[in-house]
Design an enzyme around this catalytic site. Structure first.
Site: not given
Ligand code: 3AM
Length: 229
Positions: A136, A138, A154, A176
């Site tokens: 993920d 982003k 993360d 996202t």
């Protein structure tokens, strides 16, 4: 007479103000009471993230993340749990988010973008080589430290809100869409490494162009744009 304020504690950490709130987590400032060192405390609701049962792979990744140190990856110091919450103790990063720079100043010069992209790829390569995927990547996961160096946050954690099915591939319904690879959006199961690299490509585009390669205010149209690219 007002009572002296008693700070909330989690383990050896004194919990302070809220720094921000993401989809699944609240991030608070905290301080290690033994060393005085500042940390970021990510607080997740157990019920929300463990709805799909924490897969062994994710537990392994978190264990791995605790061991790895890389200048461009936000360190995970420890993970704690209470009856209802999961607490992730992270390196505190002070320089804000990389993409605030784009929002405030527009696209970057090539040499500046190159430096950030090299740091991003170094971080991604390092984690992939240890079997940890981001899934993920982003803008809000790209932080800057006090020296302007990129720190990816993360790593190995986003899967907390995702699922690993029996086919061994990852499936997700969140994330996202602008930065996600077609196979992620189509939910056909995907490989964590190639999905991360797609997101890196989108990030590089945004750094240099100052706008998203795939964008639409209608999510269905956005999915189509990403998928037929
Ligand atoms: O809410 P905003 O966007 O201001 O930058 C992250 C985001 O800020 C910040 O917490 C918010 C929710 O994700 N954040 C996340 N990890 C952090 C860390 N390790 C952090 N800030 C400092 N250090």
């Amino acid at each position: 007479m007002s009572q002296p304020k008693i700070k909330r504690r989690v383990g050896k950490y004194e919990v302070g103000r809220t720094i921000g709130e993401g989809t699944f987590a609240k991030v608070k400032f905290a301080r290690n009471s033994e060393t005085g060192e500042p940390v970021a405390l990510k607080i997740l609701d157990k019920e929300k993230v463990l709805k799909h049962k924490m897969a062994e792979q994710i537990k392994r990744e978190i264990a791995t993340m605790k061991l790895i140190t890389h200048p461009n990856v936000v360190r995970i110091y420890e993970v704690m749990g209470s009856k209802t919450k999961i607490y992730i103790v992270l390196e505190f990063v002070t320089g804000g988010e990389l993409f605030d720079k784009i929002v405030n100043h527009g696209r970057m010069r090539e040499d500046e973008a190159r430096r950030y992209f090299q740091q991003l790829i170094n971080a991604v390569d390092y984690c992939h080589s240890r079997g940890v995927y981001h899934r993920d990547l982003k803008p809000e996961n790209l932080l800057l430290d006090a020296y302007g160096n990129l720190k990816v946050s993360d790593f190995g954690l986003s899967a907390l809100s995702q699922q690993v099915r029996e086919d061994g591939l990852l499936h997700t319904t969140c994330g996202t869409p602008n930065y996600a690879a077609p196979e992620v959006l189509n939910d056909r199961g995907y490989d964590g490494a190639t999905a991360d690299l797609w997101s890196c490509g989108v990030i590089l585009f945004v750094l240099l162009a100052g706008y998203l390669p795939f964008d639409d205010c209608n999510v269905m149209n956005l999915y189509k744009k990403v998928s037929i690219s």
